[in-house]
Design an enzyme around this catalytic site. Structure first.
Site, PDB file in Angstrom:
ATOM      1  N   ASP A  22      42.947  41.358  42.298  1.00  0.00           N
ATOM      2  CA  ASP A  22      42.866  40.171  43.144  1.00  0.00           C
ATOM      3  C   ASP A  22      44.226  40.017  43.817  1.00  0.00           C
ATOM      4  OD1 ASP A  22      42.047  37.782  44.332  1.00  0.00           O
ATOM      5  OD2 ASP A  22      42.624  36.585  42.600  1.00  0.00           O
ATOM      6  N   GLU A  82      39.392  42.809  45.999  1.00  0.00           N
ATOM      7  CA  GLU A  82      38.752  41.746  46.778  1.00  0.00           C
ATOM      8  C   GLU A  82      39.198  41.833  48.227  1.00  0.00           C
ATOM      9  OE1 GLU A  82      37.431  37.559  45.405  1.00  0.00           O
ATOM     10  OE2 GLU A  82      39.499  37.384  46.102  1.00  0.00           O
ATOM     11  N   ASP A 154      43.838  34.056  38.579  1.00  0.00           N
ATOM     12  CA  ASP A 154      43.969  35.352  39.255  1.00  0.00           C
ATOM     13  C   ASP A 154      43.514  36.496  38.352  1.00  0.00           C
ATOM     14  OD1 ASP A 154      45.333  34.336  41.715  1.00  0.00           O
ATOM     15  OD2 ASP A 154      46.829  33.733  40.245  1.00  0.00           O
TER      16      ASP A 154
END
Length: 185
Positions: A22, A82, A154
């Site tokens: 992420d 992502e 996160d």
């Protein structure tokens, strides 16, 4: 015929280690899981944190070094990252894009296959809806990976990205096997 398909499926869905990333300039979350196509196993998770007092170049270097250490230590075979969404602050989006570039570069330098997933696809896979908050993601990650204890949103998001990739690759492999069986004389 069914036993042949089962044997091929077992061979094709051998255990694989996946890292989910992420990306972020302040905190880049990472999460590593093992998947055999059916079961998920938690390995580790955490964050690479950059120093706000440093220059942009040094912060990107900190992310690079941190991710490189994690990949060297945990040896994933594939990576999932992502995708960036564009927000109203162009400068913030650009900085996030630079951090994302580092997150793509580190596994690419190791020759890992890299998949990218939209934030809504990750949420839909893990929670069942394309729109949810961070606490729902964290709760479902904990449900799917009971041993996981992400210390930040996160890290939980990174595990969710890895889970999404594990499910996606399982479906792609199953579809390929079915197509192969259907095409056989």
């Amino acid at each position: 015929m069914e036993s042949d398909l089962a044997a091929v499926l077992a061979e094709k869905t051998a255990r694989i280690r996946i890292i989910g990333i992420d990306p972020g300039l302040r905190r880049t979350g990472w999460g590593v899981i093992d998947s055999d196509g059916v079961r998920l196993g938690y390995v580790a998770c955490g964050c690479v944190v950059s120093d706000d007092a440093e220059s942009l170049a040094m912060r990107l270097r900190q992310i690079f070094d941190g991710l490189q250490e994690v990949l060297a230590r945990l040896a994933p075979a594939e990576a999932a990252i992502e995708q960036t969404f564009v927000n109203r602050d162009g400068a913030a989006t650009l900085k996030l894009g630079q951090a994302r570039g580092i997150a793509l570069l580190v596994p690419a330098l190791l020759g890992l296959r890299i998949a990218e997933y939209a934030p809504n696809a990750v949420k839909k896979t893990v929670v069942g809806a394309g729109h949810c908050d961070k606490s729902q993601i964290r709760a479902m990650v904990k449900c799917l990976l009971p041993r996981a204890a992400p210390d930040s949103a996160d890290a939980a998001d990174a595990l969710a990205i890895a889970i999404t990739h594990a499910h996606s690759r399982s479906w792609r492999r199953l579809e390929a096997l079915i197509a192969q069986e259907s095409a056989a004389p």
